[in-house]
Design a protein around this motif. Structure first.
Motif, PDB file in Angstrom:
ATOM      1  N   GLY A  38       0.803  -1.212   0.000  1.00  0.00           N
ATOM      2  CA  GLY A  38       0.000   0.000   0.000  1.00  0.00           C
ATOM      3  C   GLY A  38       0.841   1.268   0.000  1.00  0.00           C
ATOM      4  N   PHE A  39       0.325   2.305  -0.658  1.00  0.00           N
ATOM      5  CA  PHE A  39       0.988   3.599  -0.752  1.00  0.00           C
ATOM      6  C   PHE A  39      -0.052   4.679  -0.454  1.00  0.00           C
ATOM      7  CE2 PHE A  39       2.915   0.555  -3.572  1.00  0.00           C
ATOM      8  CZ  PHE A  39       4.273   0.685  -3.330  1.00  0.00           C
ATOM      9  N   ASP A  40       0.154   5.426   0.612  1.00  0.00           N
ATOM     10  CA  ASP A  40      -0.805   6.461   0.975  1.00  0.00           C
ATOM     11  C   ASP A  40      -0.472   7.789   0.301  1.00  0.00           C
ATOM     12  OD1 ASP A  40      -2.550   5.012   2.471  1.00  0.00           O
ATOM     13  OD2 ASP A  40      -1.700   5.548   4.409  1.00  0.00           O
ATOM     14  N   LEU A  70      -1.821  -0.911  -4.014  1.00  0.00           N
ATOM     15  CA  LEU A  70      -2.938  -0.189  -3.426  1.00  0.00           C
ATOM     16  C   LEU A  70      -2.534   1.257  -3.158  1.00  0.00           C
ATOM     17  CD1 LEU A  70      -5.333  -1.364  -0.644  1.00  0.00           C
ATOM     18  CD2 LEU A  70      -4.190   0.851  -0.418  1.00  0.00           C
ATOM     19  N   VAL A  71      -3.281   2.175  -3.743  1.00  0.00           N
ATOM     20  CA  VAL A  71      -3.106   3.592  -3.410  1.00  0.00           C
ATOM     21  C   VAL A  71      -4.260   3.977  -2.497  1.00  0.00           C
ATOM     22  CG1 VAL A  71      -2.861   5.927  -4.288  1.00  0.00           C
ATOM     23  CG2 VAL A  71      -1.972   4.015  -5.620  1.00  0.00           C
ATOM     24  N   GLY A  72      -3.936   4.409  -1.293  1.00  0.00           N
ATOM     25  CA  GLY A  72      -4.929   4.543  -0.228  1.00  0.00           C
ATOM     26  C   GLY A  72      -5.729   5.827  -0.268  1.00  0.00           C
ATOM     27  N   GLY A  73      -6.724   5.863  -1.110  1.00  0.00           N
ATOM     28  CA  GLY A  73      -7.605   7.021  -1.139  1.00  0.00           C
ATOM     29  C   GLY A  73      -8.353   7.224   0.159  1.00  0.00           C
ATOM     30  N   ALA A  74      -8.564   6.141   0.914  1.00  0.00           N
ATOM     31  CA  ALA A  74      -9.222   6.234   2.223  1.00  0.00           C
ATOM     32  C   ALA A  74      -8.210   6.466   3.334  1.00  0.00           C
ATOM     33  CB  ALA A  74     -10.018   4.959   2.498  1.00  0.00           C
ATOM     34  N   THR A  75      -7.197   5.607   3.439  1.00  0.00           N
ATOM     35  CA  THR A  75      -6.206   5.763   4.496  1.00  0.00           C
ATOM     36  C   THR A  75      -5.410   7.053   4.333  1.00  0.00           C
ATOM     37  OG1 THR A  75      -4.908   4.177   3.200  1.00  0.00           O
ATOM     38  CG2 THR A  75      -5.931   3.371   5.219  1.00  0.00           C
ATOM     39  N   GLY A  76      -5.306   7.556   3.105  1.00  0.00           N
ATOM     40  CA  GLY A  76      -4.634   8.831   2.892  1.00  0.00           C
ATOM     41  C   GLY A  76      -5.381   9.995   3.510  1.00  0.00           C
ATOM     42  N   LEU A  77      -6.672   9.809   3.771  1.00  0.00           N
ATOM     43  CA  LEU A  77      -7.466  10.843   4.435  1.00  0.00           C
ATOM     44  C   LEU A  77      -7.274  10.829   5.946  1.00  0.00           C
ATOM     45  CD1 LEU A  77     -10.780  10.354   2.414  1.00  0.00           C
ATOM     46  CD2 LEU A  77      -9.293  12.363   2.321  1.00  0.00           C
ATOM     47  N   HIS A  96      -7.680  12.939  -3.465  1.00  0.00           N
ATOM     48  CA  HIS A  96      -8.093  12.241  -4.681  1.00  0.00           C
ATOM     49  C   HIS A  96      -7.180  12.605  -5.859  1.00  0.00           C
ATOM     50  CE1 HIS A  96     -11.295  10.477  -2.596  1.00  0.00           C
ATOM     51  NE2 HIS A  96     -12.266  11.319  -2.862  1.00  0.00           N
ATOM     52  N   GLN A  97      -6.756  13.862  -5.923  1.00  0.00           N
ATOM     53  CA  GLN A  97      -5.822  14.259  -6.984  1.00  0.00           C
ATOM     54  C   GLN A  97      -4.486  13.552  -6.809  1.00  0.00           C
ATOM     55  OE1 GLN A  97      -5.569  18.523  -6.767  1.00  0.00           O
ATOM     56  NE2 GLN A  97      -7.693  18.836  -7.431  1.00  0.00           N
ATOM     57  N   TRP A  98      -4.032  13.467  -5.570  1.00  0.00           N
ATOM     58  CA  TRP A  98      -2.760  12.804  -5.302  1.00  0.00           C
ATOM     59  C   TRP A  98      -2.834  11.310  -5.601  1.00  0.00           C
ATOM     60  CZ3 TRP A  98      -1.357  15.416   0.045  1.00  0.00           C
ATOM     61  CH2 TRP A  98      -1.021  16.752  -0.188  1.00  0.00           C
ATOM     62  N   VAL A  99      -3.989  10.702  -5.389  1.00  0.00           N
ATOM     63  CA  VAL A  99      -4.163   9.283  -5.723  1.00  0.00           C
ATOM     64  C   VAL A  99      -3.825   9.057  -7.193  1.00  0.00           C
ATOM     65  CG1 VAL A  99      -5.872   7.464  -6.104  1.00  0.00           C
ATOM     66  CG2 VAL A  99      -5.828   8.681  -3.928  1.00  0.00           C
ATOM     67  N   GLU A 100      -4.351   9.905  -8.059  1.00  0.00           N
ATOM     68  CA  GLU A 100      -4.121   9.729  -9.500  1.00  0.00           C
ATOM     69  C   GLU A 100      -2.664   9.969  -9.861  1.00  0.00           C
ATOM     70  OE1 GLU A 100      -6.331   8.380 -11.506  1.00  0.00           O
ATOM     71  OE2 GLU A 100      -7.475   8.211  -9.641  1.00  0.00           O
ATOM     72  N   ARG A 101      -2.049  10.948  -9.237  1.00  0.00           N
ATOM     73  CA  ARG A 101      -0.631  11.220  -9.511  1.00  0.00           C
ATOM     74  C   ARG A 101       0.244  10.038  -9.102  1.00  0.00           C
ATOM     75  NH1 ARG A 101       1.000  17.035  -9.644  1.00  0.00           N
ATOM     76  NH2 ARG A 101       2.969  16.341  -8.733  1.00  0.00           N
ATOM     77  N   ALA A 118      -0.430  -7.260 -13.002  1.00  0.00           N
ATOM     78  CA  ALA A 118      -0.645  -6.444 -11.813  1.00  0.00           C
ATOM     79  C   ALA A 118      -2.022  -5.787 -11.865  1.00  0.00           C
ATOM     80  CB  ALA A 118       0.436  -5.385 -11.706  1.00  0.00           C
ATOM     81  N   ARG A 119      -2.478  -5.351 -10.720  1.00  0.00           N
ATOM     82  CA  ARG A 119      -3.745  -4.636 -10.621  1.00  0.00           C
ATOM     83  C   ARG A 119      -3.558  -3.452  -9.671  1.00  0.00           C
ATOM     84  NH1 ARG A 119      -9.379  -6.348 -10.802  1.00  0.00           N
ATOM     85  NH2 ARG A 119      -8.668  -8.493 -11.061  1.00  0.00           N
ATOM     86  N   MET A 120      -4.063  -2.285 -10.068  1.00  0.00           N
ATOM     87  CA  MET A 120      -4.079  -1.122  -9.190  1.00  0.00           C
ATOM     88  C   MET A 120      -5.411  -1.105  -8.459  1.00  0.00           C
ATOM     89  SD  MET A 120      -1.138   0.405  -9.725  1.00  0.00           S
ATOM     90  CE  MET A 120      -1.484   1.868  -8.749  1.00  0.00           C
ATOM     91  N   VAL A 121      -5.370  -0.879  -7.131  1.00  0.00           N
ATOM     92  CA  VAL A 121      -6.599  -0.833  -6.344  1.00  0.00           C
ATOM     93  C   VAL A 121      -6.584   0.396  -5.442  1.00  0.00           C
ATOM     94  CG1 VAL A 121      -6.978  -3.331  -6.391  1.00  0.00           C
ATOM     95  CG2 VAL A 121      -5.604  -2.328  -4.565  1.00  0.00           C
ATOM     96  N   ASN A 122      -7.767   0.789  -4.988  1.00  0.00           N
ATOM     97  CA  ASN A 122      -7.933   1.969  -4.142  1.00  0.00           C
ATOM     98  C   ASN A 122      -8.862   1.605  -3.003  1.00  0.00           C
ATOM     99  OD1 ASN A 122      -8.519   4.456  -2.980  1.00  0.00           O
ATOM    100  ND2 ASN A 122      -8.886   5.503  -4.926  1.00  0.00           N
ATOM    101  N   ASN A 123      -8.376   1.715  -1.765  1.00  0.00           N
ATOM    102  CA  ASN A 123      -9.211   1.295  -0.635  1.00  0.00           C
ATOM    103  C   ASN A 123     -10.408   2.219  -0.394  1.00  0.00           C
ATOM    104  OD1 ASN A 123      -7.907   3.473   0.612  1.00  0.00           O
ATOM    105  ND2 ASN A 123      -6.610   2.165   1.914  1.00  0.00           N
ATOM    106  N   TYR A 124     -10.442   3.346  -1.068  1.00  0.00           N
ATOM    107  CA  TYR A 124     -11.627   4.211  -0.977  1.00  0.00           C
ATOM    108  C   TYR A 124     -12.848   3.490  -1.549  1.00  0.00           C
ATOM    109  CZ  TYR A 124     -14.359   8.552  -1.116  1.00  0.00           C
ATOM    110  OH  TYR A 124     -15.308   9.526  -0.922  1.00  0.00           O
ATOM    111  N   ASP A 125     -12.611   2.562  -2.486  1.00  0.00           N
ATOM    112  CA  ASP A 125     -13.721   1.852  -3.138  1.00  0.00           C
ATOM    113  C   ASP A 125     -14.538   1.034  -2.143  1.00  0.00           C
ATOM    114  OD1 ASP A 125     -12.896   2.905  -5.534  1.00  0.00           O
ATOM    115  OD2 ASP A 125     -11.800   1.108  -6.168  1.00  0.00           O
ATOM    116  N   TRP A 126     -13.889   0.447  -1.118  1.00  0.00           N
ATOM    117  CA  TRP A 126     -14.647  -0.397  -0.184  1.00  0.00           C
ATOM    118  C   TRP A 126     -14.858   0.257   1.178  1.00  0.00           C
ATOM    119  CZ3 TRP A 126     -10.056  -2.563  -2.333  1.00  0.00           C
ATOM    120  CH2 TRP A 126      -8.923  -2.485  -1.523  1.00  0.00           C
TER     121      TRP A 126
END
Length: 420
Positions: A38-40, A70-77, A96-101, A118-126
């Protein structure tokens, strides 16, 4: 016979802790597994500390395993606890902007084709639709307060003056839930991360054990340090970022080029994909021909190519040589020279300035008399051309791409000046 991934990681110094190395080895031997890291998005760019994790995940993929990034759209908050002080909570739109970058920075390192794509995932989704009651009932019930408090970072903060907020304290629930969710969705059975994340990694393995009655694994890499004990990944100008707008390819290249003989072999193991034989040969040259700095030059080119591409790496090499009189300054483009100016502290000033004054303005010399003396002694250069007139004026026509002029005293003292 292909070397086992755990043996390769061990040789490269990339194993700090595991939940059981023999059990993990047996699990890997059963066939390709799915793992995640994971990467926040706590900044607009990842830095070279994050690069350790990206390359570790890539090594697993090269060994046939399937990675989830995993780019942590949720944990990054939220922000996981730091050793000291609360994290800044950034606006949702910014995160959210940083997630895309950050997605864009990770994706070039992985392959998204083939059997182990590989698969990119975002924990904000769940997490975005989960209520607080659901989090407490479905996840919180499996966590024991004593265990949570005993985690190193939490324990240190609890006994500090600033304490720790419930927001940061709850981070380990969210990261544990991430592992459980990916276990359920993708059959993910291994999480990797830095050793400072060990408490969060094991939160996930414990949650899977309690919620699913299954075994999952964790592997941490050591935090990278320098031989002299100083912090790795920092320069006088700050953090070394992967974004070329935040750390130019020239500055990035120079960071690696300036590593010490004591550190360079270890960094070659961690940050490149060179073989044991290649690194062994470079280690031999460090021992017997350190003045050639071939290991440092190889490290700088390899890592800059990995992160910024071959063209940018070559541009950094060309700039490094040309600035110090060993290459053609006219071949450097405006972007490269701007990066050099940023790294070297480029100065802007009035047009028609004398060379002597420009040498002072760029801090190459301390006074105008010292500048005139350097010129008279034959040690001053403008764009690698020796200046012998102490009253010479910096002509507008001397400017290189982007309007910059390179000033130099002797072989090693360089500055950039732009007339405005």
């Amino acid at each position: 016979m292909t070397e086992h991934i755990l043996d390769e990681l061990a040789w490269r110094g990339l194993i700090s802790q595991t939940t059981g190395e023999e059990e993990l080895r047996a699990h890997l031997d059963e066939g390709p597994i799915t793992l995640y890291c994971g990467f926040d998005p706590t900044a607009p760019s990842l830095h070279i500390g994050n690069l350790v994790q990206i390359l570790t995940v890539r090594r697993f993929q090269m060994a046939g395993h399937k990675p989830l990034a995993l780019v942590g759209g949720a944990t990054g908050l939220i922000g996981d606890p730091k050793m000291a002080g609360e994290r800044t909570l950034n606006p949702v739109e910014t995160v959210h902007q940083w997630v895309e970058r950050i997605r864009g920075q990770i994706e070039p390192f992985l392959s998204f084709e083939g059997d182990n794509a590989a698969r990119m995932v975002n924990n904000y989704d769940w997490t975005k639709d989960m209520t607080a009651i659901e989090l407490l009932r479905d996840v919180g019930k499996y966590f024991r307060l004593g265990t949570m408090i005993s985690k190193d970072t939490v324990a240190r903060r609890l006994h500090s003056d600033e304490g720790i907020s419930y927001t940061e304290f709850s981070y380990q629930l969210l990261q544990g839930m991430d592992f459980l969710e990916q276990f359920r969705r993708y059959g993910c059975t291994l999480q990797t991360g830095g050793s400072d994340q060990w408490g969060n990694l094991t939160s996930g393995t414990e949650l899977i054990r309690k919620a699913e009655g299954r075994t999952a694994h964790a592997l941490s890499t050591p935090l990278i340090t320098k031989a002299d004990g100083t912090k790795f990944g920092k320069t006088e100008s700050g953090t070394v970022w992967l974004d070329p707008e935040m750390t130019s390819p020239y500055a990035f290249y120079q960071f690696w080029l300036n590593q010490s003989d004591a550190d360079v072999v270890g960094y070659l193991k961690v940050f490149t994909f060179l073989s044991r034989e290649q690194i062994g040969e470079l280690e031999h040259r460090v021992e017997h021909e350190p003045f050639k700095r071939e290991a440092q030059r190889t490290l700088a080119r390899e890592v800059t190519t990995l992160v910024h591409g071959a063209a940018a790496a070559q541009g950094a090499v060309d700039a490094s040589q040309a600035l110090f009189g060993r290459g053609d300054l006219d071949s450097l483009d405006a972007v490269t020279l701007a990066g050099c100016a940023k790294e070297l502290g480029g100065v802007e000033g009035p047009s028609g300035i004398s060379v002597a004054d420009a040498l002072v303005e760029t801090s190459i010399v301390s006074s105008k008399s010292a500048a005139r003396r350097a010129i008279q002694e034959g040690g001053a250069y403008v764009n690698n051309v020796k200046i012998d007139d102490a009253d010479a004026v910096l002509a507008t026509g001397d400017a290189l791409a982007g309007g910059w002029t390179v000033l130099r005293r002797g072989k090693k003292t360089v500055g950039l000046f732009r007339q405005v």
